[in-house]
Design an enzyme around this catalytic site. Structure first.
Site, short mmCIF file in Angstrom:
data_model
loop_
_atom_site.label_atom_id
_atom_site.label_comp_id
_atom_site.label_asym_id
_atom_site.label_seq_id
_atom_site.Cartn_x
_atom_site.Cartn_y
_atom_site.Cartn_z
N TYR A 33 -2.77 2.75 -6.18
CA TYR A 33 -2.74 3.54 -4.95
C TYR A 33 -1.31 3.83 -4.54
O TYR A 33 -0.36 3.24 -5.08
CB TYR A 33 -3.51 2.85 -3.82
N ARG A 52 6.39 6.70 -8.77
CA ARG A 52 5.84 5.34 -8.85
C ARG A 52 4.35 5.38 -9.23
O ARG A 52 3.88 4.53 -9.99
CB ARG A 52 6.04 4.60 -7.52
N ARG A 100 -20.69 -1.76 -16.28
CA ARG A 100 -19.74 -2.86 -16.14
C ARG A 100 -19.47 -3.58 -17.46
O ARG A 100 -20.37 -4.17 -18.06
CB ARG A 100 -20.26 -3.86 -15.09
N LYS A 150 1.48 -1.01 -8.54
CA LYS A 150 0.85 -0.91 -7.22
C LYS A 150 -0.67 -0.81 -7.36
O LYS A 150 -1.26 0.26 -7.19
CB LYS A 150 1.42 0.29 -6.44
N GLU A 183 8.60 -11.06 -1.44
CA GLU A 183 8.53 -9.87 -0.58
C GLU A 183 7.47 -10.13 0.47
O GLU A 183 6.85 -11.20 0.50
CB GLU A 183 8.18 -8.63 -1.42
N LEU A 208 7.03 -5.32 -5.63
CA LEU A 208 6.82 -3.88 -5.74
C LEU A 208 8.14 -3.18 -5.46
O LEU A 208 8.80 -3.50 -4.46
CB LEU A 208 5.77 -3.42 -4.72
N1 PMP Z 1 5.67 -4.59 -1.32
C1 PMP Z 1 4.33 -4.57 -1.23
C2 PMP Z 1 3.56 -5.70 -1.82
C3 PMP Z 1 3.66 -3.50 -0.61
O1 PMP Z 1 2.33 -3.47 -0.55
C4 PMP Z 1 4.44 -2.45 -0.05
C5 PMP Z 1 3.78 -1.32 0.69
N2 PMP Z 1 3.02 -0.52 -0.13
C6 PMP Z 1 5.83 -2.52 -0.15
C7 PMP Z 1 6.42 -3.59 -0.80
C8 PMP Z 1 6.71 -1.42 0.40
O2 PMP Z 1 6.64 -0.29 -0.41
P1 PMP Z 1 6.91 1.16 0.18
O3 PMP Z 1 8.26 1.12 0.80
O4 PMP Z 1 6.85 2.05 -0.99
O5 PMP Z 1 5.83 1.41 1.19
#
Ligand code: PMP
Length: 287
Positions: A33, A52, A100, A150, A183, A208
């Site tokens: 996503y 991305r 499945r 992601k 993070e 991410l």
């Molecule tokens: N880390 C994680 C685990 C996230 O889910 C997100 C938000 N999608 C971010 C970092 C920040 O990413 P972005 O700046 O692209 O929203």
């Protein structure tokens, strides 16, 4: 309120939007996503989000369901049809529906599922939140080894955020087995140490690569603000002068409490506030 949702070629009323029960996104979280900020009706950093998306899909070998241009048209139409000026647009691509079974379905037997929706965000409420800053709670990082992709496999983030909310915190900061913060559950984590140095974890499999993080790096180089990309510990974070998170939904959001302990003087830091105010100067806007 979301009125119209794009699902596999159709723009449907919210209540009628759905995917197949054997969609692999539903059964295996076999899906990717993206969430982009919508600001003044414009898409923020579309190119980086699409880069991305393509990379994440490539890592899972899910084909891009259509050209980037066609995807861009859907994003715009969903934003417009939901009359979103300030808010978010969400895009999800799954490997599609199939009986499945764990391995990928045979080539050519299913098509990716594509869903897109947009939602307004109360900008005044978000500003008020940024004025006060947010609280975070640290939690063990129990996610997998490819956090750079992601995927919608978000249960560890759900549990961490739920635990944070139970403690009155708005975000969870995830901690690896060495005691370093990776993070946020849905954001990237930053601190400013006592000497005024900005610190954030380098990209790699553990986090991410946030689009907001990336655009903020551009702000830093424009403003000649030095940054050290290295892991930092929970103790370092708690004794930091400033802390903040970045995400498409909150841009630069000050953190004023970690595990109940005030950061700095307990108010959003000067550098954090400056970065928040400069952030949109370095992004790509598109209509
Ligand atoms: N880390 C994680 C685990 C996230 O889910 C997100 C938000 N999608 C971010 C970092 C920040 O990413 P972005 O700046 O692209 O929203």
């Amino acid at each position: 309120m979301t009125r119209v949702v794009y699902v596999n070629g159709r723009y449907l009323p919210y209540a009628e939007a759905g995917v197949h029960v054997e969609d692999r996104g539903f059964q295996f979280a076999d899906a990717i996503y993206e969430v982009c900020e919508v600001n003044g009706g414009r898409l923020v950093d579309e190119t980086r989000h699409m880069d991305r998306l393509e990379r994440s899909l490539g890592e899972l070998r899910i084909p891009l369901p259509m050209s980037r241009r066609a995807l861009g048209l859907i994003l715009r139409k969903v934003i417009r049809r939901n009359r979103v000026e300030t808010g978010l647009v969400y895009l999800q691509v799954t490997r599609g529906a199939a009986p499945r079974d764990f391995p990928f379905p045979a080539a050519g037997t299913t098509n990716p599922t594509l869903v897109c929706l947009a939602r307004r965000v109360d900008g005044a409420k978000r500003e008020a939140r940024a004025e006060g800053g947010i609280a975070v709670k640290t939690m063990p990082d129990i996610r997998w080894g490819r956090c750079d992709i992601k995927t919608v496999m978000l249960l560890p983030a759900v549990l961490a955020k739920e635990a944070a909310a139970a403690d009155g915190a708005q975000e969870a900061w995830l901690v690896d087995s060495d005691g370093f913060i990776t993070e946020g559950a849905s954001s990237n984590a930053w601190i400013v140490d006592k000497a005024g140095t900005l610190i954030t974890r380098p990209t790699g499999n553990a986090i991410l690569p946030g689009v907001t993080r990336r655009s903020l790096l551009d702000v830093l180089s424009r403003e000649n603000i030095p940054l050290v990309e290295r892991p930092f510990s929970v103790d370092e974070a708690i004794s930091a002068r400033e802390a903040f998170i970045t995400s498409a939904s909150g841009t630069v959001m000050p953190v004023v409490r970690i595990n109940g302990v005030s950061i700095g003087n307990g108010y959003p830091g000067d550098l954090t506030r400056r970065l928040r105010s400069k952030f949109h100067q370095a992004v790509e806007f598109s209509r």
